[in-house]
Design a protein around this motif. Structure first.
Motif, PDB file in Angstrom:
ATOM      1  N   CYS A 553      88.957  70.012  69.621  1.00  0.00           N
ATOM      2  CA  CYS A 553      87.637  69.673  70.166  1.00  0.00           C
ATOM      3  C   CYS A 553      86.881  68.736  69.223  1.00  0.00           C
ATOM      4  CB  CYS A 553      86.820  70.949  70.398  1.00  0.00           C
ATOM      5  SG  CYS A 553      87.349  71.920  71.817  1.00  0.00           S
ATOM      6  N   VAL A 554      86.930  69.023  67.933  1.00  0.00           N
ATOM      7  CA  VAL A 554      86.246  68.169  66.963  1.00  0.00           C
ATOM      8  C   VAL A 554      86.847  66.764  66.982  1.00  0.00           C
ATOM      9  CG1 VAL A 554      85.770  67.818  64.512  1.00  0.00           C
ATOM     10  CG2 VAL A 554      85.594  70.107  65.486  1.00  0.00           C
ATOM     11  N   ALA A 555      88.164  66.699  67.031  1.00  0.00           N
ATOM     12  CA  ALA A 555      88.835  65.396  67.014  1.00  0.00           C
ATOM     13  C   ALA A 555      88.463  64.554  68.228  1.00  0.00           C
ATOM     14  CB  ALA A 555      90.354  65.593  66.961  1.00  0.00           C
ATOM     15  N   ASN A 556      88.091  65.209  69.335  1.00  0.00           N
ATOM     16  CA  ASN A 556      87.765  64.476  70.559  1.00  0.00           C
ATOM     17  C   ASN A 556      86.261  64.433  70.841  1.00  0.00           C
ATOM     18  OD1 ASN A 556      90.454  63.788  72.080  1.00  0.00           O
ATOM     19  ND2 ASN A 556      90.760  65.850  71.280  1.00  0.00           N
ATOM     20  N   GLY A 557      85.463  64.841  69.864  1.00  0.00           N
ATOM     21  CA  GLY A 557      84.017  64.780  70.042  1.00  0.00           C
ATOM     22  C   GLY A 557      83.488  65.713  71.104  1.00  0.00           C
ATOM     23  N   CYS A 558      84.126  66.863  71.263  1.00  0.00           N
ATOM     24  CA  CYS A 558      83.749  67.825  72.299  1.00  0.00           C
ATOM     25  C   CYS A 558      83.024  69.005  71.657  1.00  0.00           C
ATOM     26  CB  CYS A 558      84.991  68.301  73.049  1.00  0.00           C
ATOM     27  SG  CYS A 558      84.679  69.614  74.243  1.00  0.00           S
ATOM     28  N   CYS A 559      81.724  69.072  71.832  1.00  0.00           N
ATOM     29  CA  CYS A 559      80.917  70.177  71.308  1.00  0.00           C
ATOM     30  C   CYS A 559      80.873  71.309  72.335  1.00  0.00           C
ATOM     31  CB  CYS A 559      79.510  69.679  71.003  1.00  0.00           C
ATOM     32  SG  CYS A 559      78.344  70.956  70.523  1.00  0.00           S
ATOM     33  N   THR A 582      82.539  73.146  66.115  1.00  0.00           N
ATOM     34  CA  THR A 582      82.185  71.915  66.815  1.00  0.00           C
ATOM     35  C   THR A 582      80.694  71.584  66.711  1.00  0.00           C
ATOM     36  OG1 THR A 582      81.871  73.122  68.898  1.00  0.00           O
ATOM     37  CG2 THR A 582      84.068  72.194  68.462  1.00  0.00           C
ATOM     38  N   GLY A 583      79.943  72.380  65.958  1.00  0.00           N
ATOM     39  CA  GLY A 583      78.515  72.113  65.821  1.00  0.00           C
ATOM     40  C   GLY A 583      77.699  72.573  67.002  1.00  0.00           C
ATOM     41  N   GLY A 584      78.273  73.450  67.813  1.00  0.00           N
ATOM     42  CA  GLY A 584      77.548  73.976  68.964  1.00  0.00           C
ATOM     43  C   GLY A 584      76.663  75.146  68.582  1.00  0.00           C
ATOM     44  N   THR A 585      76.052  75.757  69.606  1.00  0.00           N
ATOM     45  CA  THR A 585      75.150  76.880  69.394  1.00  0.00           C
ATOM     46  C   THR A 585      75.647  78.077  70.191  1.00  0.00           C
ATOM     47  OG1 THR A 585      73.304  75.336  69.147  1.00  0.00           O
ATOM     48  CG2 THR A 585      72.743  77.643  69.480  1.00  0.00           C
ATOM     49  N   LEU A 586      75.574  79.233  69.570  1.00  0.00           N
ATOM     50  CA  LEU A 586      76.030  80.472  70.188  1.00  0.00           C
ATOM     51  C   LEU A 586      74.818  81.298  70.605  1.00  0.00           C
ATOM     52  CD1 LEU A 586      78.422  82.401  70.814  1.00  0.00           C
ATOM     53  CD2 LEU A 586      78.207  83.266  68.472  1.00  0.00           C
ATOM     54  N   TYR A 587      74.799  81.712  71.862  1.00  0.00           N
ATOM     55  CA  TYR A 587      73.734  82.568  72.383  1.00  0.00           C
ATOM     56  C   TYR A 587      74.372  83.852  72.905  1.00  0.00           C
ATOM     57  CZ  TYR A 587      71.128  78.130  72.498  1.00  0.00           C
ATOM     58  OH  TYR A 587      70.538  76.934  72.162  1.00  0.00           O
ATOM     59  N   LYS A 588      73.672  84.955  72.734  1.00  0.00           N
ATOM     60  CA  LYS A 588      74.228  86.235  73.189  1.00  0.00           C
ATOM     61  C   LYS A 588      73.110  87.100  73.753  1.00  0.00           C
ATOM     62  CE  LYS A 588      76.232  89.229  70.245  1.00  0.00           C
ATOM     63  NZ  LYS A 588      75.841  90.632  70.501  1.00  0.00           N
ATOM     64  N   TYR A 589      73.338  87.619  74.964  1.00  0.00           N
ATOM     65  CA  TYR A 589      72.352  88.456  75.651  1.00  0.00           C
ATOM     66  C   TYR A 589      73.037  89.774  76.020  1.00  0.00           C
ATOM     67  CZ  TYR A 589      70.624  83.702  76.055  1.00  0.00           C
ATOM     68  OH  TYR A 589      70.248  82.407  75.767  1.00  0.00           O
ATOM     69  N   ASN A 590      72.852  90.773  75.189  1.00  0.00           N
ATOM     70  CA  ASN A 590      73.528  92.053  75.396  1.00  0.00           C
ATOM     71  C   ASN A 590      72.987  92.758  76.636  1.00  0.00           C
ATOM     72  OD1 ASN A 590      74.957  91.664  72.998  1.00  0.00           O
ATOM     73  ND2 ASN A 590      73.372  92.657  71.777  1.00  0.00           N
ATOM     74  N   ASP A 616      79.894  63.222  68.006  1.00  0.00           N
ATOM     75  CA  ASP A 616      81.061  62.654  67.326  1.00  0.00           C
ATOM     76  C   ASP A 616      80.676  62.216  65.914  1.00  0.00           C
ATOM     77  OD1 ASP A 616      83.654  61.882  67.007  1.00  0.00           O
ATOM     78  OD2 ASP A 616      83.486  59.996  68.137  1.00  0.00           O
ATOM     79  N   ALA A 617      80.157  63.178  65.141  1.00  0.00           N
ATOM     80  CA  ALA A 617      79.536  62.864  63.857  1.00  0.00           C
ATOM     81  C   ALA A 617      80.459  63.145  62.683  1.00  0.00           C
ATOM     82  CB  ALA A 617      78.239  63.664  63.697  1.00  0.00           C
ATOM     83  N   THR A 618      80.329  62.321  61.652  1.00  0.00           N
ATOM     84  CA  THR A 618      81.006  62.527  60.378  1.00  0.00           C
ATOM     85  C   THR A 618      79.972  62.359  59.270  1.00  0.00           C
ATOM     86  OG1 THR A 618      83.087  61.648  61.242  1.00  0.00           O
ATOM     87  CG2 THR A 618      82.853  61.772  58.851  1.00  0.00           C
ATOM     88  N   ALA A 635      77.997  74.950  60.306  1.00  0.00           N
ATOM     89  CA  ALA A 635      78.723  74.883  61.575  1.00  0.00           C
ATOM     90  C   ALA A 635      79.497  73.573  61.598  1.00  0.00           C
ATOM     91  CB  ALA A 635      77.745  74.969  62.744  1.00  0.00           C
ATOM     92  N   ILE A 636      80.554  73.525  60.802  1.00  0.00           N
ATOM     93  CA  ILE A 636      81.255  72.269  60.532  1.00  0.00           C
ATOM     94  C   ILE A 636      82.755  72.512  60.493  1.00  0.00           C
ATOM     95  CG2 ILE A 636      79.362  71.244  59.229  1.00  0.00           C
ATOM     96  CD1 ILE A 636      80.781  72.157  56.660  1.00  0.00           C
ATOM     97  N   TYR A 637      83.494  71.407  60.524  1.00  0.00           N
ATOM     98  CA  TYR A 637      84.934  71.434  60.277  1.00  0.00           C
ATOM     99  C   TYR A 637      85.253  70.354  59.261  1.00  0.00           C
ATOM    100  CZ  TYR A 637      89.902  70.585  60.877  1.00  0.00           C
ATOM    101  OH  TYR A 637      91.242  70.399  60.645  1.00  0.00           O
ATOM    102  N   MET A 638      86.158  70.664  58.331  1.00  0.00           N
ATOM    103  CA  MET A 638      86.540  69.687  57.311  1.00  0.00           C
ATOM    104  C   MET A 638      88.049  69.519  57.313  1.00  0.00           C
ATOM    105  SD  MET A 638      83.940  70.362  54.142  1.00  0.00           S
ATOM    106  CE  MET A 638      84.363  68.760  53.460  1.00  0.00           C
ATOM    107  N   ASN A 639      88.473  68.292  57.579  1.00  0.00           N
ATOM    108  CA  ASN A 639      89.901  67.983  57.593  1.00  0.00           C
ATOM    109  C   ASN A 639      90.374  67.557  56.211  1.00  0.00           C
ATOM    110  OD1 ASN A 639      92.326  67.817  59.013  1.00  0.00           O
ATOM    111  ND2 ASN A 639      92.095  65.605  59.324  1.00  0.00           N
ATOM    112  N   ASN A 640      89.397  67.227  55.321  1.00  0.00           N
ATOM    113  CA  ASN A 640      89.711  66.888  53.937  1.00  0.00           C
ATOM    114  C   ASN A 640      88.582  67.419  53.066  1.00  0.00           C
ATOM    115  OD1 ASN A 640      87.601  64.867  53.981  1.00  0.00           O
ATOM    116  ND2 ASN A 640      89.046  63.562  55.106  1.00  0.00           N
ATOM    117  N   THR A 641      88.574  67.050  51.812  1.00  0.00           N
ATOM    118  CA  THR A 641      87.602  67.634  50.885  1.00  0.00           C
ATOM    119  C   THR A 641      86.273  66.890  50.852  1.00  0.00           C
ATOM    120  OG1 THR A 641      88.514  66.311  49.067  1.00  0.00           O
ATOM    121  CG2 THR A 641      89.425  68.530  49.390  1.00  0.00           C
TER     122      THR A 641
END
Length: 960
Positions: A553-559, A582-590, A616-618, A635-641
């Motif tokens: 998802c990150v590689a294709n810019g899909c949040c 993917t930098g999205g937001t999580l919501y939860k309604y119990n 599609d941010a870096t 809320a990130i992904y790192m493919n390198n350092t």
């Protein structure tokens, strides 16, 4: 925050003018009651001294009196509370001090005004650390059982009975709290292996120690987060804060002010744990202060502040250093008449492009300095060229896709119809819209089961979309399908965006554990037996292939934005991973109920759709020579350092970056940081957002402590700890937090404060409230490890905090508590907040509590009928319904003002807080009391006072 400390007066001191027990900062300074005031004295750095006088001996020991007579506290204000158990009830405080009559702790008469003693150091009565008992030997799996104390114990050479603890209200059947012992781990700096004992049920609280009974410590005698906040508001609120000085400490996140960019990034975009870095790695290891920056690159700015300027250099693109690739910024030094410039980050000499050339004035500054944002401002944007685009093609505008779980439960509950009706009202606010409805068994998928399936082409006309949304609930009205899928739904949305050759965001509405036979199938692994074992960390780790899916998802810019509506375990740790990466937001309604929970859900959805964000941010963080970015949390992904990848980043997301030395820094040039975010705007334009910040460097540890910011520190500690729970036992994580706190404060006492007795707890003025925030972190549901807390709830809170900025973590760990009964209807001012403790509540009061996720209106049993009538339009306390989720709209000043305060608090936070009405002594009050973070909570977490005593003991052990 003022760099000078302040002091509270003991009952026996001469009163000084002041408000609320605090002296005027402009009042003349006096020495304390110890020693000769005429002696020469060199004041140490500001701090707070919490003096632990002997609580058991009838008189102070000779050695302690000798120390006090030799050591004069520095000139500054100090709070001092003496706890005495002398036979005559008199506080013996050393030679030359007049006794005072005993006053019960907590009584207003106990504070007769400020007494100016040595510097910014507060004194509080704590039992001497050397006399604290060791950690209980019968702790198992991080839980401390109550130690079996002997009937007689010796304190100060005087045998006496062991008293019961009058201060500890132990709930029947409640297990004691966790105790922490250090272990070596690959998380954070390694600490000395002193035996830690985090006070859960706290066997080491003063009244539980052997010896004669002693008075309860007055909470007013210890540093108050509320007082720190209010002091900063009084000093800097409403003013203009100009960012024209390197290394200056900004106003607190709780202070409203106007920020003017004059060469360094606004603190709305970037805050640091300290604004003065130590010169060397050895100094950094000695202080143990994390060197970190919390970067919120798309932070919202108020209307009275200037938005970022957009710089366009055409086909040439942004000007960058040839060696380190840093972007043109105010830190570049122009030389040779403006034909060349020296990079402030790597010192490389670069040629100035002909189109960018300009002459220099008599001080070596370009004539057009103030005409170019990239030369005079700390934050700005560049228009990116095709070299910065995927496949060197201009990007298309991002798209939104909505994916709805149309299983039996959601259809029957009315949730599907609610979502469709709301989407119709939001059509005009959406960039582009797609729909994907997940059913489960409507079509074959991979010759097995079953991808959700009604896929529609992009809607091109509002009428078609509106008509379709009307039909969806009818199309699935007769469904009996209860099993759901999840991973294939995300895959389908990602493929749709890929086919459209654009980035975008998926809005997924889901309500159950995906158990159907398809990729991403999950099993229920909610095993309470794993709690407080080395395998507890597996509860936070994802199952299956969700990590690989998130990377795609990150590689294709899909949040991925995920709205969960669970009524049982859903494995948030797995399902929410895609959202976090993917930098999205999580919501939860119990246990979602249409009537009571719809307003909160719809408000969250509307807010999210209207957020300002980039796709599609870096992000890359560059630094000047001598240090570098080493760890990233968020809320990130790192493919390198080095590159932080985010499918999307919005105004509420923050990335916390830790720095470490790789060489010696320079005091003259300081430490420079540049954050660059390459992203696609909502209009489809490729841009680069730049934030620059300069920090000071010093060879004096006192300078490092003087510029610390507690709110940024706790953000770093929380994120680093919540990341560590994935790989280490929770007990180890808690140990390290305790140990690092003790090390930071011990280093200050040893290297920056005036010589002090072992029994004195000395806190730096800038981090004097760090212990209360650290205790709140240790008591948080993520680190608590209690069977009463659902696993999904812990995973949910962990993922939320990982994405939070400084303002959000500050409120999350120390909630806002407002005395609503004190509203001044003749003024626009909001009543001053009070400390989060049961002692601040009153039967005749009404209090509003908010922590960014939850909101409570607590009503005392004796609250006035006028207030009840004004807020609820009912005659008495008994008639108030606790089922209400909002206040009625009433035409009276009190109701209107409270409604305005509620709206103001809600507008500043990313999540909509559902209001809960709580009446004193009724069952829901137990939930409310969990947020009174200065008190011992029902899960065994220590009170603030108990935690201070524990930290005091650890510091004394480190220094002994």
């Amino acid at each position: 925050m003022s760099q000078q400390g302040y002091v509270a007066a003991p009952p026996y001191s001469q009163s000084q003018p002041g408000i609320g027990g605090f002296g005027s900062p402009n009042s003349s300074l006096h020495y304390g009651h110890y020693g000769d005031p005429n002696s020469s004295y060199s004041a140490p750095q500001p701090g707070i001294i919490l003096a632990a006088l002997s609580a058991w001996d009838p008189v102070l020991p000779v050695w302690y009196r000798n120390v006090l007579s030799r050591t004069r506290a520095p000139v500054a204000q100090v709070w001092e509370v003496i706890i005495s158990d002398s036979p005559d009830g008199i506080s013996h405080s050393g030679p030359g001090t007049a006794p005072s009559s005993a006053v019960s702790p907590g009584h207003p008469a106990a504070f007769q005004g400020p007494r100016l003693l040595p510097p910014s150091q507060q004194q509080m009565g704590l039992p001497p650390a050397a006399q604290l008992p060791p950690p209980p030997a019968n702790s198992v799996n991080g839980l401390c059982a109550q130690p079996a104390l002997p009937p007689m114990a010796r304190q100060g050479g005087i045998p006496g009975p062991v008293p019961p603890n009058p201060n500890l209200q132990h709930l029947p059947g409640q297990p004691p709290g966790p105790g922490y012992h250090p272990q070596q781990a690959n998380y954070g700096p390694q600490m000395a292996a002193s035996q830690l004992s985090y006070p859960g049920a706290f066997p080491g609280s003063p009244a539980q120690l052997s010896g004669p009974p002693q008075k309860k410590l007055d909470p007013d005698s210890i540093p108050s987060p509320i007082q720190v906040i209010e002091n900063d508001k009084a000093a800097r609120g409403g003013q203009v804060y100009a960012t024209n000085t390197r290394g200056q400490v900004p106003p607190l996140v709780t202070t409203n002010c106007v920020i003017q960019d004059q060469g360094h990034a606004s603190p709305r975009y970037m805050r640091c744990s300290t604004y003065c870095f130590p010169l060397t790695a050895d100094m950094a290891r000695q202080a143990r202060i994390p060197l970190a920056a919390v970067i919120q690159p798309f932070a919202a700015v108020p209307p009275n502040e200037t938005p970022l300027y957009l710089v366009n250099h055409g086909e040439t693109g942004p000007i960058r250093c040839n060696r380190c690739k840093a972007y043109m910024c105010p830190f570049m030094q122009f030389i040779e008449g403006g034909r060349r410039y020296q990079c402030g980050f790597c010192n490389c000499i670069n040629d100035v492009p002909p189109f960018f050339f300009q002459h220099l004035d008599h001080v070596g500054r370009r004539i057009d300095h103030y005409e170019r944002p990239e030369l005079s401002l700390g934050s700005y944007e560049y228009v990116a060229t095709l070299d910065y685009c995927r496949d060197k093609k201009p990007p298309k505008p991002p798209a939104f896709i909505f994916m709805i779980d149309v299983s039996y439960r959601n259809i029957k509950s009315g949730l599907v119809k609610l979502i469709c009706d709301e989407l119709k009202t939001l059509l005009d606010k959406l960039p582009r819209i797609g729909h994907d409805f997940e059913e489960n068994k409507r079509h074959e998928w991979n010759n097995k089961k079953h991808l959700a399936v009604w896929k529609l082409e992009w809607g091109k006309q509002r009428w078609n979309e509106s008509n379709l949304l009307d039909q969806i609930p009818e199309l699935f009205a007769d469904t009996n399908e209860s099993e759901t899928i999840f991973a294939p739904v995300i895959q389908a949305g990602m493929e749709a965006l890929k086919a459209a050759e654009c980035a975008g965001k998926l809005f997924i509405f889901h309500s159950s554990l995906p158990t159907a036979e398809a990729p991403g199938k999950l099993k229920n692994r909610d095993d309470k037996k794993l709690l407080n074992t080395d395998k507890e960390k597996t509860l936070f780790q994802p199952q299956g292939n969700y990590e690989a899916l998130a990377k795609d998802c990150v590689a294709n810019g899909c949040c991925v934005n995920l709205f969960l509506f669970p009524n049982q375990y859903m494995d948030v740790a797995s399902m929410g991973l895609v959202t976090m990466y993917t930098g999205g937001t999580l919501y939860k309604y119990n246990n979602f109920q249409l009537e009571t929970d719809s307003p909160q859900f719809l408000s969250d959805l509307r807010k999210d759709i209207q957020k300002k964000m980039g796709f599609d941010a870096t992000m890359r963080v560059r630094t000047s020579t001598g240090f570098r970015a080493t760890d990233f949390f968020g809320a990130i992904y790192m493919n390198n350092t080095t590159d932080v990848e985010m499918a999307a980043v919005d105004c509420d997301k923050a990335v916390t970056v830790e720095f470490k030395h790789d060489d010696k820094l320079n005091e003259d040039t300081g430490a420079l940081i540049q954050c660059a975010v390459l992203y696609t705007s909502m209009s489809g334009q490729r841009r680069i957002r730049i934030h620059n910040l300069g920090l000071n460097c010093s060879s004096q540890l006192a300078d490092v402590y003087r510029t610390c910011e507690t709110d940024a520190l706790i953000n770093f500690f929380a994120k680093s700890a919540f990341k560590a729970v994935l790989s280490q036992p929770l007990k180890t994580v808690r140990d390290i937090l305790m140990n690092q706190t003790a090390h930071m404060l011990a280093c200050y006492k040893k290297n920056c404060a005036s010589p002090a007795a072992v029994s004195q707890l000395i806190l730096p003025d800038t981090v004097k409230v760090l212990p209360v925030y650290m205790n709140c972190l240790l008591k948080s549901c993520v680190l608590a490890g209690r069977p009463e807390i659902p696993t999904d709830e812990r995973a949910f809170h962990r993922q939320l905090v990982m994405a939070m900025g400084v303002a959000d973590t500050q409120l999350y760990f120390y909630p806002l508590l407002l005395p609503i009964h004190s509203l001044d209807l003749k003024s626009d001012a909001v009543p001053a907040a009070v400390r989060c403790s049961e002692e601040r509540l009153s039967e005749g009061g009404a209090f509003l509590l908010a922590n960014g996720l939850s909101m409570f209106l607590w009503l005392g049993a004796s609250v006035s009928p006028e207030l009840i009538q004004g807020l609820f339009n009912v005659p008495s306390f008994a008639h108030i319904s606790t089922e209400a989720i909002s206040l009625p709209n009433l035409d009276n000043p009190f109701s209107k003002k409270l409604k305005h305060i509620l709206e103001q608090i809600q507008s500043q936070k990313p999540y909509t807080m559902k209001l809960m009405i709580v009446k004193q002594r009724e069952q829901p009050e137990m939930l409310f009391r969990q947020f009174l973070v200065e008190d011992k909570n029902i899960y065994g977490g220590a009170s603030y006072v108990d935690f201070l005593v524990c930290i005091h003991k650890e510091i004394s052990q480190l220094l002994s």
